[in-house]
Design a protein around this motif. Structure first.
Motif, mmCIF file in Angstrom:
data_model
loop_
_atom_site.group_PDB
_atom_site.id
_atom_site.type_symbol
_atom_site.label_atom_id
_atom_site.label_comp_id
_atom_site.label_asym_id
_atom_site.label_seq_id
_atom_site.Cartn_x
_atom_site.Cartn_y
_atom_site.Cartn_z
ATOM 1 N N VAL A 121 0.836 -1.201 0.000
ATOM 2 C CA VAL A 121 0.000 0.000 0.000
ATOM 3 C C VAL A 121 0.872 1.253 0.000
ATOM 4 O O VAL A 121 0.615 2.198 -0.762
ATOM 5 C CB VAL A 121 -0.964 -0.006 1.207
ATOM 6 C CG1 VAL A 121 -1.640 1.339 1.374
ATOM 7 C CG2 VAL A 121 -1.996 -1.103 1.040
ATOM 8 N N GLN A 122 1.908 1.284 0.830
ATOM 9 C CA GLN A 122 2.795 2.452 0.890
ATOM 10 C C GLN A 122 3.487 2.691 -0.451
ATOM 11 O O GLN A 122 3.588 3.832 -0.904
ATOM 12 C CB GLN A 122 3.831 2.273 1.990
ATOM 13 C CG GLN A 122 3.262 2.402 3.384
ATOM 14 C CD GLN A 122 4.285 2.070 4.462
ATOM 15 O OE1 GLN A 122 5.324 1.480 4.195
ATOM 16 N NE2 GLN A 122 3.959 2.432 5.693
ATOM 17 N N ASP A 123 3.959 1.608 -1.084
ATOM 18 C CA ASP A 123 4.625 1.752 -2.385
ATOM 19 C C ASP A 123 3.669 2.301 -3.435
ATOM 20 O O ASP A 123 4.032 3.188 -4.213
ATOM 21 C CB ASP A 123 5.202 0.415 -2.849
ATOM 22 C CG ASP A 123 6.426 -0.010 -2.057
ATOM 23 O OD1 ASP A 123 7.001 0.841 -1.333
ATOM 24 O OD2 ASP A 123 6.811 -1.195 -2.159
ATOM 25 N N ARG A 124 2.444 1.796 -3.447
ATOM 26 C CA ARG A 124 1.472 2.268 -4.444
ATOM 27 C C ARG A 124 1.080 3.720 -4.188
ATOM 28 O O ARG A 124 0.914 4.493 -5.130
ATOM 29 C CB ARG A 124 0.235 1.376 -4.445
ATOM 30 C CG ARG A 124 0.517 0.033 -5.089
ATOM 31 C CD ARG A 124 -0.715 -0.794 -5.247
ATOM 32 N NE ARG A 124 -0.374 -2.071 -5.866
ATOM 33 C CZ ARG A 124 -1.171 -3.105 -5.888
ATOM 34 N NH1 ARG A 124 -2.374 -3.024 -5.359
ATOM 35 N NH2 ARG A 124 -0.788 -4.217 -6.456
ATOM 36 N N GLN A 125 0.922 4.103 -2.932
ATOM 37 C CA GLN A 125 0.592 5.491 -2.617
ATOM 38 C C GLN A 125 1.735 6.418 -3.038
ATOM 39 O O GLN A 125 1.498 7.502 -3.564
ATOM 40 C CB GLN A 125 0.317 5.644 -1.119
ATOM 41 C CG GLN A 125 -1.008 5.065 -0.692
ATOM 42 C CD GLN A 125 -1.210 5.119 0.811
ATOM 43 O OE1 GLN A 125 -0.260 5.212 1.578
ATOM 44 N NE2 GLN A 125 -2.466 5.052 1.232
ATOM 45 N N ARG A 126 2.954 5.987 -2.821
ATOM 46 C CA ARG A 126 4.110 6.807 -3.214
ATOM 47 C C ARG A 126 4.158 6.961 -4.733
ATOM 48 O O ARG A 126 4.353 8.055 -5.254
ATOM 49 C CB ARG A 126 5.405 6.171 -2.697
ATOM 50 C CG ARG A 126 6.638 7.028 -2.926
ATOM 51 C CD ARG A 126 7.901 6.405 -2.364
ATOM 52 N NE ARG A 126 8.062 4.993 -2.645
ATOM 53 C CZ ARG A 126 8.480 4.484 -3.814
ATOM 54 N NH1 ARG A 126 8.773 5.278 -4.810
ATOM 55 N NH2 ARG A 126 8.603 3.185 -3.980
ATOM 56 N N LYS A 127 3.918 5.864 -5.462
ATOM 57 C CA LYS A 127 3.928 5.928 -6.927
ATOM 58 C C LYS A 127 2.807 6.818 -7.454
ATOM 59 O O LYS A 127 2.998 7.566 -8.419
ATOM 60 C CB LYS A 127 3.815 4.521 -7.519
ATOM 61 C CG LYS A 127 5.081 3.717 -7.398
ATOM 62 C CD LYS A 127 4.908 2.335 -7.973
ATOM 63 C CE LYS A 127 6.154 1.497 -7.744
ATOM 64 N NZ LYS A 127 5.964 0.112 -8.209
ATOM 65 N N GLN A 128 1.634 6.740 -6.831
ATOM 66 C CA GLN A 128 0.519 7.590 -7.254
ATOM 67 C C GLN A 128 0.843 9.059 -7.013
ATOM 68 O O GLN A 128 0.526 9.917 -7.834
ATOM 69 C CB GLN A 128 -0.762 7.210 -6.502
ATOM 70 C CG GLN A 128 -1.384 5.922 -6.965
ATOM 71 C CD GLN A 128 -2.590 5.532 -6.119
ATOM 72 O OE1 GLN A 128 -2.880 6.158 -5.110
ATOM 73 N NE2 GLN A 128 -3.281 4.480 -6.541
ATOM 74 N N GLY A 129 1.473 9.346 -5.907
ATOM 75 C CA GLY A 129 1.855 10.725 -5.608
ATOM 76 C C GLY A 129 2.868 11.248 -6.602
ATOM 77 O O GLY A 129 2.808 12.407 -7.023
ATOM 78 N N LEU A 130 3.806 10.403 -7.022
ATOM 79 C CA LEU A 130 4.809 10.827 -7.999
ATOM 80 C C LEU A 130 4.180 11.055 -9.372
ATOM 81 O O LEU A 130 4.480 12.030 -10.049
ATOM 82 C CB LEU A 130 5.926 9.784 -8.108
ATOM 83 C CG LEU A 130 6.879 9.670 -6.918
ATOM 84 C CD1 LEU A 130 7.843 8.518 -7.127
ATOM 85 C CD2 LEU A 130 7.649 10.964 -6.734
ATOM 86 N N SER A 131 3.286 10.141 -9.788
ATOM 87 C CA SER A 131 2.699 10.285 -11.123
ATOM 88 C C SER A 131 1.743 11.477 -11.192
ATOM 89 O O SER A 131 1.573 12.086 -12.225
ATOM 90 C CB SER A 131 1.965 8.994 -11.524
ATOM 91 O OG SER A 131 0.883 8.744 -10.656
#
Length: 143
Positions: A121-131
């Motif tokens: 979940v943390q990795d996906r949230q970080r990727k969404q924030g970057l994109s």
């Protein structure tokens, strides 16, 4: 030494020991009294009175005997045994000693086989924030 241990783990309510001179010394008794620790001693010259400790010694010997064929140093065998013991569910409490002491299980190689939901979940949230911000992380500044 006990002061250092208490700093890491907290002051216990009671301490169970044998009647060794180090435990019956006046200085030790004063130390326990000042820290509000109740001192319980076992019957002299009767090691079987401490059943829990005796049972653990049996379990330890049995575990080390099971590792007799392994060609590793005794310290490594002992560490492996303690890791497995602390990570195994206890029949009386239905929890692991690590969970009772640390409030969490010990991470083992077996944990690599199951997905870590929190990390995913943390990795996906970080990727969404970057994109969402053209690959740049957001930064806040005064003003």
């Amino acid at each position: 030494m006990l002061r250092s241990l208490f700093a890491r783990t907290g002051i216990p309510e009671q301490l169970v020991s044998d009647n060794g001179p180090q435990f019956t010394a006046n200085e030790f008794q004063v130390f326990l009294k000042r820290n509000g620790v109740r001192h319980i001693t076992s019957a002299p010259y009767h090691p079987a009175t401490n059943g829990l400790a005796e049972r653990f010694v049996q379990t330890l010997k049995q575990g080390l005997r099971a590792m007799a064929d392994e060609h590793s140093p005794l310290n490594q065998k002992l560490a492996n045994f303690l890791f497995a013991y602390r990570n195994a569910t206890h029949a009386t409490t239905n929890q692991t000693p690590a969970m009772l002491f640390l409030g969490r299980g010990l991470r083992s190689r077996l944990d690599l086989l199951k997905p870590n939901l929190r990390r995913t979940v943390q990795d996906r949230q970080r990727k969404q924030g970057l994109s969402a911000h053209n690959g740049e992380t957001r930064q806040f500044e005064i003003g």
